[in-house]
Design a protein around this motif. Structure first.
Motif, PDB file in Angstrom:
ATOM      1  N   THR A  86      12.146  16.096  48.224  1.00 16.61           N
ATOM      2  CA  THR A  86      12.038  16.303  49.667  1.00 16.61           C
ATOM      3  C   THR A  86      12.929  15.328  50.427  1.00 16.61           C
ATOM      4  O   THR A  86      13.633  15.716  51.362  1.00 16.61           O
ATOM      5  CB  THR A  86      10.575  16.125  50.115  1.00 16.61           C
TER       6      THR A  86
ATOM      7  N   GLN B  94       8.707  17.795  56.931  1.00 15.51           N
ATOM      8  CA  GLN B  94       9.298  17.234  55.719  1.00 15.51           C
ATOM      9  C   GLN B  94       8.755  15.841  55.453  1.00 15.51           C
ATOM     10  O   GLN B  94       8.430  15.482  54.330  1.00 15.51           O
ATOM     11  CB  GLN B  94      10.825  17.180  55.875  1.00 15.51           C
TER      12      GLN B  94
ATOM     13  N   CYS C  13       7.201  24.375  53.795  1.00 20.36           N
ATOM     14  CA  CYS C  13       8.072  23.267  54.190  1.00 20.36           C
ATOM     15  C   CYS C  13       9.530  23.661  54.071  1.00 20.36           C
ATOM     16  O   CYS C  13      10.367  23.257  54.872  1.00 20.36           O
ATOM     17  CB  CYS C  13       7.781  22.051  53.334  1.00 20.36           C
ATOM     18  N   GLU C  14       9.843  24.462  53.074  1.00 19.54           N
ATOM     19  CA  GLU C  14      11.215  24.941  52.937  1.00 19.54           C
ATOM     20  C   GLU C  14      11.592  25.792  54.137  1.00 19.54           C
ATOM     21  O   GLU C  14      12.678  25.695  54.675  1.00 19.54           O
ATOM     22  CB  GLU C  14      11.352  25.786  51.662  1.00 19.54           C
TER      23      GLU C  14
ATOM     24  N   HIS D 265      16.621  16.709  52.787  1.00 16.11           N
ATOM     25  CA  HIS D 265      16.531  16.844  54.240  1.00 16.11           C
ATOM     26  C   HIS D 265      17.116  15.613  54.903  1.00 16.11           C
ATOM     27  O   HIS D 265      16.825  14.496  54.498  1.00 16.11           O
ATOM     28  CB  HIS D 265      15.069  17.030  54.656  1.00 16.11           C
TER      29      HIS D 265
END
Length: 191
Positions: A75, A56, A47-48, A79
DNA sequence: TCTTATGATTGTAG
DNA sequence: CTACAATCATAAGA
């Protein structure tokens, strides 16, 4: 041709696959499937790497589902989400905070307690509306057009598209701009 | 930090 | 869909 194109690394391929799969699940509203899919990842490393809102969001939803609120908060904070996701994510943010507070004090929260929780844990900027600033050269173009057609400051669709092209804005942004200016200009001229 | 300017959204009406 | 008034949220300015 395209000699400079890199051979996609395995990671990039994997990420593309993941995004594709997430899109499918999202489109099918297959929430269970989404959770199952997300559960395949022991850590949010992918996800990073994937700077993708869908991922995300899915990850945050999954974290909420399994009760890993710390990771969910992280998270959401890290984002910037689009406005059409804000409502959903805001609800999730508060629900998680409520759950944690309720667990800590051993019973359900009343409205006053919930209010205190909301105050204590304000929404991060990433899931709230943000005003964005037009490119500097957009304003003179729009203003000039507005003044030149002051007798009829209602651009038709073609004109809007033209102005949108010139300014690099979307037709909707051009419409908004004209709406706002008409409103403010004519309101200022009344009394 | 407070105020202003402004892009965007919401609800209403056509 | 569009236009509009009212309102929100915030970037920029003071």
């Amino acid at each position: 041709m395209n000699m400079n194109a890199e051979i996609p690394s395995l990671a990039k391929l994997a990420i593309a696959k993941i995004i594709e799969r997430c899109e499918q699940l999202e489109n099918n509203k297959d929430i269970e499937g989404m959770y199952a899919f997300m559960a395949l990842f022991p850590r949010p490393i992918l996800c990073e790497l994937a700077d993708n809102e869908l991922i995300q969001k899915a990850w945050a939803q999954f974290c909420f589902y399994i009760g890993n609120y710390t990771e969910m908060y992280r998270t959401l904070k890290n984002h910037q989400f689009s406005h059409w996701n804000h409502q959903e994510l805001q609800t999730m943010w508060y629900e998680a905070r409520y759950k944690e507070a309720a667990k800590q004090r051993g019973r359900n929260l009343d409205d006053a307690a919930k209010c205190r929780v909301r105050k204590k844990f304000p929404l991060p900027r990433t899931i709230r509306k943000r005003r964005h600033v037009f490119n500097k050269r957009s304003h003179p173009i729009l203003r000039e057009h507005f003044l030149s057609v002051l007798h009829n400051p209602y651009p038709d669709a073609a004109t809007k598209k033209d102005l949108a092209d010139q300014t690099g804005l979307t037709p909707m942004q051009v419409s908004n701009w004209f709406n706002n200016l008409r409103h403010r200009f004519f309101a200022a001229n009344r009394t």
